[in-house]
Design a protein around this motif. Sequence first.
Motif, PDB file in Angstrom:
ATOM      1  N   UNK A 419      64.318 -76.870 -31.998  1.00 28.07           N
ATOM      2  CA  UNK A 419      64.574 -76.938 -30.717  1.00 28.07           C
ATOM      3  C   UNK A 419      63.227 -76.398 -29.923  1.00 28.07           C
ATOM      4  N   UNK A 420      62.038 -76.787 -30.273  1.00 28.66           N
ATOM      5  CA  UNK A 420      60.934 -76.308 -29.767  1.00 28.66           C
ATOM      6  C   UNK A 420      60.023 -77.610 -29.219  1.00 28.66           C
ATOM      7  N   UNK A 421      59.951 -77.542 -27.821  1.00 24.52           N
ATOM      8  CA  UNK A 421      59.200 -78.749 -27.465  1.00 24.52           C
ATOM      9  C   UNK A 421      57.946 -78.166 -26.628  1.00 24.52           C
ATOM     10  N   UNK A 422      56.832 -78.348 -27.141  1.00 25.62           N
ATOM     11  CA  UNK A 422      55.480 -78.026 -26.665  1.00 25.62           C
ATOM     12  C   UNK A 422      55.291 -78.734 -25.120  1.00 25.62           C
ATOM     13  N   UNK A 423      55.319 -77.768 -24.257  1.00 20.81           N
ATOM     14  CA  UNK A 423      54.865 -78.392 -22.714  1.00 20.81           C
ATOM     15  C   UNK A 423      53.499 -78.443 -22.695  1.00 20.81           C
ATOM     16  N   UNK A 424      52.852 -79.433 -22.934  1.00 22.06           N
ATOM     17  CA  UNK A 424      51.471 -79.657 -22.758  1.00 22.06           C
ATOM     18  C   UNK A 424      50.980 -80.249 -21.374  1.00 22.06           C
ATOM     19  N   UNK A 425      51.847 -80.899 -20.951  1.00 25.48           N
ATOM     20  CA  UNK A 425      51.571 -81.685 -19.614  1.00 25.48           C
ATOM     21  C   UNK A 425      50.788 -80.931 -18.755  1.00 25.48           C
ATOM     22  N   UNK A 426      51.278 -79.401 -18.368  1.00 25.00           N
ATOM     23  CA  UNK A 426      50.605 -78.886 -17.324  1.00 25.00           C
ATOM     24  C   UNK A 426      48.781 -78.762 -17.739  1.00 25.00           C
ATOM     25  N   UNK A 427      48.739 -78.127 -18.950  1.00 26.86           N
ATOM     26  CA  UNK A 427      47.557 -77.930 -19.507  1.00 26.86           C
ATOM     27  C   UNK A 427      46.630 -79.117 -19.531  1.00 26.86           C
ATOM     28  N   UNK A 428      47.322 -80.478 -19.951  1.00 35.07           N
ATOM     29  CA  UNK A 428      46.458 -81.656 -19.775  1.00 35.07           C
ATOM     30  C   UNK A 428      45.921 -81.993 -18.456  1.00 35.07           C
ATOM     31  N   UNK A 429      46.967 -81.703 -17.487  1.00 36.85           N
ATOM     32  CA  UNK A 429      46.822 -81.991 -15.996  1.00 36.85           C
ATOM     33  C   UNK A 429      45.627 -80.994 -15.538  1.00 36.85           C
ATOM     34  N   UNK A 430      45.674 -79.813 -16.129  1.00 35.54           N
ATOM     35  CA  UNK A 430      44.612 -79.007 -15.718  1.00 35.54           C
ATOM     36  C   UNK A 430      43.154 -79.367 -16.187  1.00 35.54           C
ATOM     37  N   UNK A 431      43.175 -79.902 -17.479  1.00 37.04           N
ATOM     38  CA  UNK A 431      42.009 -80.220 -18.193  1.00 37.04           C
ATOM     39  C   UNK A 431      41.440 -81.420 -17.358  1.00 37.04           C
ATOM     40  N   UNK A 432      42.358 -82.534 -17.004  1.00 32.82           N
ATOM     41  CA  UNK A 432      41.783 -83.661 -16.075  1.00 32.82           C
ATOM     42  C   UNK A 432      41.209 -83.452 -14.890  1.00 32.82           C
ATOM     43  N   UNK A 433      41.804 -82.137 -14.420  1.00 33.00           N
ATOM     44  CA  UNK A 433      41.398 -81.688 -12.795  1.00 33.00           C
ATOM     45  C   UNK A 433      40.364 -80.838 -13.142  1.00 33.00           C
ATOM     46  N   UNK A 434      39.755 -80.569 -14.180  1.00 36.48           N
ATOM     47  CA  UNK A 434      38.635 -79.389 -14.470  1.00 36.48           C
ATOM     48  C   UNK A 434      37.469 -80.081 -13.779  1.00 36.48           C
ATOM     49  N   UNK A 435      36.877 -79.364 -12.855  1.00 35.90           N
ATOM     50  CA  UNK A 435      35.590 -80.021 -12.000  1.00 35.90           C
ATOM     51  C   UNK A 435      34.853 -78.906 -11.660  1.00 35.90           C
ATOM     52  N   UNK A 436      33.795 -79.230 -11.075  1.00 32.66           N
ATOM     53  CA  UNK A 436      32.750 -78.114 -10.317  1.00 32.66           C
ATOM     54  C   UNK A 436      33.234 -77.812  -9.247  1.00 32.66           C
ATOM     55  N   UNK A 437      33.220 -76.633  -8.999  1.00 32.37           N
ATOM     56  CA  UNK A 437      33.627 -76.075  -7.366  1.00 32.37           C
ATOM     57  C   UNK A 437      32.670 -76.704  -6.337  1.00 32.37           C
ATOM     58  N   UNK A 438      31.433 -76.983  -6.628  1.00 28.61           N
ATOM     59  CA  UNK A 438      30.594 -77.363  -5.257  1.00 28.61           C
ATOM     60  C   UNK A 438      30.786 -78.741  -5.249  1.00 28.61           C
ATOM     61  N   UNK A 439      31.373 -79.638  -6.043  1.00 28.84           N
ATOM     62  CA  UNK A 439      31.654 -80.949  -5.590  1.00 28.84           C
ATOM     63  C   UNK A 439      32.837 -81.029  -4.928  1.00 28.84           C
ATOM     64  N   UNK A 440      33.694 -79.995  -4.337  1.00 30.94           N
ATOM     65  CA  UNK A 440      34.794 -80.139  -3.677  1.00 30.94           C
ATOM     66  C   UNK A 440      34.372 -80.195  -1.978  1.00 30.94           C
ATOM     67  N   UNK A 441      35.037 -80.595  -1.390  1.00 33.86           N
ATOM     68  CA  UNK A 441      34.837 -80.681   0.174  1.00 33.86           C
ATOM     69  C   UNK A 441      35.370 -79.302   0.668  1.00 33.86           C
ATOM     70  N   UNK A 442      34.569 -78.140   1.118  1.00 35.84           N
ATOM     71  CA  UNK A 442      35.051 -76.910   1.511  1.00 35.84           C
ATOM     72  C   UNK A 442      36.005 -77.269   2.592  1.00 35.84           C
ATOM     73  N   UNK A 443      35.890 -78.170   3.545  1.00 32.92           N
ATOM     74  CA  UNK A 443      36.634 -78.083   4.881  1.00 32.92           C
ATOM     75  C   UNK A 443      37.972 -78.703   4.507  1.00 32.92           C
ATOM     76  N   UNK A 444      38.253 -79.316   3.442  1.00 35.42           N
ATOM     77  CA  UNK A 444      39.449 -79.992   2.886  1.00 35.42           C
ATOM     78  C   UNK A 444      40.388 -78.891   2.156  1.00 35.42           C
ATOM     79  N   UNK A 445      39.917 -77.815   1.548  1.00 37.00           N
ATOM     80  CA  UNK A 445      40.546 -76.769   0.793  1.00 37.00           C
ATOM     81  C   UNK A 445      41.480 -76.051   1.802  1.00 37.00           C
ATOM     82  N   UNK A 446      42.744 -76.076   1.347  1.00 37.78           N
ATOM     83  CA  UNK A 446      43.774 -75.052   2.325  1.00 37.78           C
ATOM     84  C   UNK A 446      43.400 -73.587   2.393  1.00 37.78           C
ATOM     85  N   UNK A 447      44.152 -73.261   3.627  1.00 36.96           N
ATOM     86  CA  UNK A 447      43.653 -71.726   3.899  1.00 36.96           C
ATOM     87  C   UNK A 447      44.685 -70.949   2.750  1.00 36.96           C
TER      88      UNK A 447
END
Length: 733
Positions: A419-447
Amino acid sequence: MEEMEEELKCPVCGSFFREPIILPCSHNICLACARNILVQTPDAESPQSSRASGSGVSDYDYLDLDKMSLYSEADSGYGSYGGFASAPTTPCQKSPNGVRVFPPAVPPPPSQHHLLQHPGSLPPIPRNSCITCPQCHRSLILDDRGLRGFPKNRVLEGVVDRYQQSKAAALKCQLCEKSPKEATVMCEQCDVFYCDPCRLRCHPPRGPLAKHRLVPPAQGRISRRTSPRKISTCTEHELENLSMYCVQCKMPVCYQCLEEGKHSTHEVKALGAMWKLHKGQLSQALNILSDRATEAKEFLVQLRNMVQHIQENGVEFEACLVAQCDALIDALNRRKGQLLSRVNKEHEHKLKVVRDQIAHCTVKLRQTTGLMEYCLEVIKENDPSGFLQISDALIRRVHMTESQWGKGTLTPRMTSDFDLTLDSGPLLQTIHQLDFVQMKVPSSVPAAPMLQLEECCTQNNSATLSWKQPPLSTIAVDGYILELDDGNGGQFREVYVGKETICTVDGLHFNSTYKSRVKAFNASGVSQYSKTLVMQTSETGLPPCDIKTIATVAWFTFDPASAHPDIIFSNDNLTVTCNSYDDRVVMGNTGFSRGVHYWEMCVDRYDNHPDPAFGVARGDVLKDVMLGKDDKAWAMYVDNNRSWFMHNNSHTSRTDGGISKGATVGVLLDFTRGILLFLINDEQQGPIAFEGMEGLFYPAISLNRNVQVTLHTGLPIPDFYTPGEPEPPGSVC
């Protein structure tokens, strides 16, 4: 000086200027090239008032391009006027500089007047001729003087001459007819370079030539550069020198031009004064341009340095990126090893549980089979009185044995599935979202979110946190990330990721200080962290100044979710009993890992002298055997006369003194000293039961149908007990 070379080339022929003339638009062109691009216009459409020359008004007239059709939309070039049916159009060709060049017009049949001209003179310019500047494309009609009406650019001619001389590898003789030899002298008066044979033949040192001064070629080159140029003459009055400057027309003029009245109403100044004034203006403009050129050179140096820095930084950044990715891979491999270790432990645990159940069932089946065989033999006896003497006892034993095989006994304690299920979904999503910070639009980042302190609280070992976005924030938020440290001053870790703005975290350590923070995120990036909130998970039962009575106060109940199915709950899960003759285990709903904890259980019912067990256990303890039979529990089991401590089916420290109805059993768990001890009716029962208690433990008890107990929590520790020194902030229990 190589950069200046393009300034010294004719825009038509692409070669150095030869006899350059100045067009009214201030551009220069070779005299011969000017003759090549002349276009003849019809007499009927050549306004007599639009004759252009080197003198006259500065606002010279240009031909109407629509009437003259000088600009062809078909080829974007310049063509001759085709107004006369008898005058064929003149083909054009391109110069090396890409300018349309027209061949010289076919001269008319020679007349008697032409035959009398000097054989070497140029043919006359046709009347009504038009010339178009090859650079600015402005066109103008020539007057009767033709190209002689344009002034010669002697300054440009002199610059070209000096530039060509400076580019020459060696000074050549100017009189050699074939293969000029290297010059050996220069005559300053004749302004001619001679080789030795030509000097002896053409410049003998006798007669009038004897007074001429001969100098070396290099010195002659310098003297030629510094010698004054010939005085320019007026283009309209060839015998008059240019001595004045017309300010309005912006051109040099002679006295005769002033006497004839063409410039009588214009402001004129001395040529020398204006020469010095314009030289000063040019020098001043050159100084400014020189500053700009210096800045441009420095900027180029900066750009070249930037290229080098980009290359160096690119290599460094690439190495850093590889190192970061390798670190992620290493962390994933370490986590992989940890997960495999958990799988192996689960594997061993399942095997152990199943093997223990096999052994337990085997023993019980052997006992049942023996009882059955014995009963069958008893039935075979023919002595009624003897049979009746033992039949009641046998019937009770058979019923009791049958009840032991009742509910849950023939049910596997463990499933074969993991009864062990490896929850790799969040990690895979994080890997797909891995990016450079300077490529983001600063004005669109939440406060950064704001923690709502009035709604944040702690209870027992749980903490509830609430937050919201700043009131003036208009940027959409996809979710939030809540982080807590380990209660020991360690690194923060994520405990919640989602869209909710309130979260309760359970299973924290008692008597611990936690730091929490939250940040928001959307598709553009992650916000800054909120302010850090410090929370205490519990309070002391008595004033902290009395160190003998310091204890962690915790209120909890028995947990129906983790209990054996035979356990019966009542009194809001504070009272438990059992419907089975076998021992069944029930645990509390709160676990402890640090601090000092004390709770009691009151015996409400005690029949037939059973031996319930009290103590602590891990979350995966066996629920269908007496507490302490496996290695997941530490317990004291007691009957009406004595007690034993038991762990992993090892019985130790038999102690006189038992329990009865109304007795109270106390359990004291002290993580500061890592010990577990027991009390009966407020008196310590035996020595310290267990030492080295570390990790997470749950209060636990095992009992059967002959026992009923009620739990009491939130109690201070007994007066006789002195706990260890309280943990300093940041210590590990």
